[in-house]
Enzyme design. Structure first.
Site, PDB file in Angstrom:
ATOM      1  N   TRP A 109       0.808  -1.218   0.000  1.00 25.82           N
ATOM      2  CA  TRP A 109       0.000   0.000   0.000  1.00 25.82           C
ATOM      3  C   TRP A 109       0.838   1.263   0.000  1.00 25.82           C
ATOM      4  O   TRP A 109       0.506   2.227  -0.704  1.00 25.82           O
ATOM      5  CB  TRP A 109      -0.980  -0.002   1.175  1.00 25.82           C
ATOM      6  CG  TRP A 109      -2.037  -1.059   1.023  1.00 25.82           C
ATOM      7  CD1 TRP A 109      -2.212  -2.177   1.805  1.00 25.82           C
ATOM      8  CD2 TRP A 109      -3.050  -1.137   0.007  1.00 25.82           C
ATOM      9  NE1 TRP A 109      -3.261  -2.925   1.339  1.00 25.82           N
ATOM     10  CE2 TRP A 109      -3.798  -2.316   0.241  1.00 25.82           C
ATOM     11  CE3 TRP A 109      -3.393  -0.332  -1.079  1.00 25.82           C
ATOM     12  CZ2 TRP A 109      -4.868  -2.697  -0.571  1.00 25.82           C
ATOM     13  CZ3 TRP A 109      -4.459  -0.715  -1.884  1.00 25.82           C
ATOM     14  CH2 TRP A 109      -5.180  -1.874  -1.626  1.00 25.82           C
ATOM     15  N   ASP A 178      -1.261   6.495   6.476  1.00 29.13           N
ATOM     16  CA  ASP A 178      -2.399   5.687   6.046  1.00 29.13           C
ATOM     17  C   ASP A 178      -2.667   4.661   7.148  1.00 29.13           C
ATOM     18  O   ASP A 178      -1.858   3.777   7.389  1.00 29.13           O
ATOM     19  CB  ASP A 178      -2.032   4.982   4.722  1.00 29.13           C
ATOM     20  CG  ASP A 178      -3.097   3.977   4.278  1.00 29.13           C
ATOM     21  OD1 ASP A 178      -4.139   3.855   4.941  1.00 29.13           O
ATOM     22  OD2 ASP A 178      -2.861   3.315   3.239  1.00 29.13           O
ATOM     23  N   LYS A 202     -12.090  -1.615   6.640  1.00 33.04           N
ATOM     24  CA  LYS A 202     -11.306  -2.661   7.295  1.00 33.04           C
ATOM     25  C   LYS A 202     -11.669  -2.760   8.775  1.00 33.04           C
ATOM     26  O   LYS A 202     -11.892  -3.825   9.293  1.00 33.04           O
ATOM     27  CB  LYS A 202      -9.803  -2.376   7.166  1.00 33.04           C
ATOM     28  CG  LYS A 202      -9.320  -2.133   5.742  1.00 33.04           C
ATOM     29  CD  LYS A 202      -9.024  -3.412   5.000  1.00 33.04           C
ATOM     30  CE  LYS A 202      -8.860  -3.215   3.502  1.00 33.04           C
ATOM     31  NZ  LYS A 202      -7.987  -2.153   3.064  1.00 33.04           N
TER      32      LYS A 202
HETATM   33  C1  PLP Z   1      -7.354  -1.525   1.746  1.00 33.37           C
HETATM   34  C2  PLP Z   1      -6.306  -0.517   1.910  1.00 33.37           C
HETATM   35  C3  PLP Z   1      -6.205   0.602   1.067  1.00 33.37           C
HETATM   36  C4  PLP Z   1      -7.092   0.808  -0.136  1.00 33.37           C
HETATM   37  O1  PLP Z   1      -8.365   1.089   0.206  1.00 33.37           O
HETATM   38  P1  PLP Z   1      -9.494   1.328  -0.913  1.00 33.37           P
HETATM   39  O2  PLP Z   1     -10.610   1.848  -0.091  1.00 33.37           O
HETATM   40  O3  PLP Z   1      -9.770  -0.001  -1.532  1.00 33.37           O
HETATM   41  O4  PLP Z   1      -8.977   2.295  -1.892  1.00 33.37           O
HETATM   42  C5  PLP Z   1      -5.230   1.539   1.333  1.00 33.37           C
HETATM   43  N1  PLP Z   1      -4.375   1.386   2.360  1.00 33.37           N
HETATM   44  C6  PLP Z   1      -4.438   0.309   3.171  1.00 33.37           C
HETATM   45  C7  PLP Z   1      -3.457   0.184   4.292  1.00 33.37           C
HETATM   46  C8  PLP Z   1      -5.402  -0.674   2.975  1.00 33.37           C
HETATM   47  O5  PLP Z   1      -5.463  -1.755   3.778  1.00 33.37           O
END
Ligand code: PLP
Length: 376
Positions: A109, A178, A202
């Protein structure tokens, strides 16, 4: 909340309702008639008084749970975590002349985020992938640039299972993180950050809404070409209502936040997450190599535990048997991410200690049944 695809559920009755069921049942009860007003959240205008209450309620709870200091704005946006891969550089890379940013890359990511940022400025990648992502490089080896507009990292790499157990010290340079896959799983000192973002699906809700927490003084620096819906100043100035926000996803997130509060808050979540992940790592560590996790112990994620079965690089036959057996017990989505294979146990807030224990017992039994006589 991993409402659908990431929850480990078991095909047996539970004494108490699972966390996801608590939220889903509440949503079901309120689906046709929200709080006696005769219509559904799905039907409300995003500018109605009732939705305004939902939006404020979610923000207030989030601020309370995470101790968000004054001077920070909280926004609920669309576009997912990936949308923020673009929004972050478009809003922040112009903070200083030279348009540069440092990206600490520890997995899929952060690598994607760095690649996207390269469209908007000069990106200095720290720890580019050499062979595989198995650790957070020692901060003493980072070559951070004082002239960078910001330093970016992914707090928990969902695919590779690499999690930061510390907050990087970037001196006066703005820190961006993030936290999509470990948001509200452990306490965080928000005051150390310029910006935190997290897709809700998540750990705090369902797909559709992304939380962005940004320090107020960073607003107003978007590049000219930044699309208006990604412009933090515009979105913050309109309290996430510049255009129609993902109303129902915000409502669901509010219910999840209420659940976290009822459970005792983020510190309690942290204890539970520690307990759950330790159970799984303990079995991996004691398995004499039958199970192996490539991630170095201090950087092992409490949220996502990736491991191989049978051999260090994974015995395909045994891994398939492991996953099939788990699936028969009602444990879903244990398959590792398609880019890395193997097995991955995602232990998000909504996964209970009992769920994790059931997985641990299954791993022990599978080990006994398949361990070669002389060890691996
Ligand atoms: C799932 C995830 C993303 C991407 O998320 P989307 O909503 O599918 O764009 C970005 N960063 C991390 C750490 C993730 O687990």
């Amino acid at each position: 909340m991993c409402l659908l695809h990431l929850t480990i559920t078991l095909g047996e009755p539970w004494p108490d309702l699972l966390p996801s069921a608590q939220v889903l049942l509440r949503a079901q009860e309120e689906l046709l008639d929200y709080s006696g007003i005769g219509i559904s959240v799905l039907e409300m205008s995003h500018r109605s008084a009732d939705f305004t209450k939902i939006l404020h309620g979610a923000e207030t709870l989030l601020r309370e749970l995470l101790h968000v200091p004054d001077g920070y704005r909280v926004m609920f946006l669309q576009g997912g975590g990936s949308g923020q891969f673009s929004a972050v550089p478009m809003n922040l890379i112009g903070l200083k002349p030279g348009r540069s940013a440092d990206y600490i890359v520890t997995g899929t990511w952060s690598a994607k985020a760095a690649k996207e940022a390269e469209k908007y400025g000069n990106v200095n990648v720290i720890h580019p992938r050499l062979d595989s992502y198995t650790k957070v490089p020692d901060p003493s080896s980072w070559t951070l640039s004082p002239s960078a507009s910001y330093v970016y990292y992914c707090c928990n790499e969902t695919v590779h299972g690499v999690e930061f157990n510390f907050t990087p010290d970037t001196k006066d340079v703005v820190l961006v993180s993030d936290m999509s896959s470990n948001f509200l799983s452990r306490p965080v000192d928000v005051s150390k950050f310029g910006l935190i973002f997290a897709g809700a699906q998540k750990n705090v809700g369902c797909a559709g809404v992304t939380v962005v927490i940004v320090r107020e003084d960073l607003l107003g620096n978007a590049l000219r070409e930044c699309p208006v819906i990604l412009d933090y100043q515009v979105q913050a100035g309109n309290n996430s209502l510049y255009n129609t926000p993902p109303c129902f996803s915000i409502y669901i997130m509010g219910l999840v936040l209420e659940w976290i509060k009822t459970e005792g808050g983020i510190k309690v979540m942290e204890q539970l997450n520690l307990e759950k992940s330790s159970m799984i790592y303990d079995i991996i560590n004691a398995s004499n190599g039958f199970y192996s996790c490539p991630v170095e112990p201090p950087c092992r994620s409490r949220m996502n535990v990736p491991f191989r079965v049978g051999r260090r690089d994974g015995d395909k036959v045994l891994e398939k048997r492991f996953l099939d057996g788990a699936s028969k017990l009602g444990m879903m989505s244990l398959k590792g991410h398609r880019s890395v294979g193997g097995v991955r146990a995602s232990l998000y807030n909504a996964v209970t200690v009992e769920d994790a224990r059931a997985l641990a017992r299954y791993m022990e039994r599978f080990l006994k049944e398949h361990q070669p006589a002389g060890g691996v």
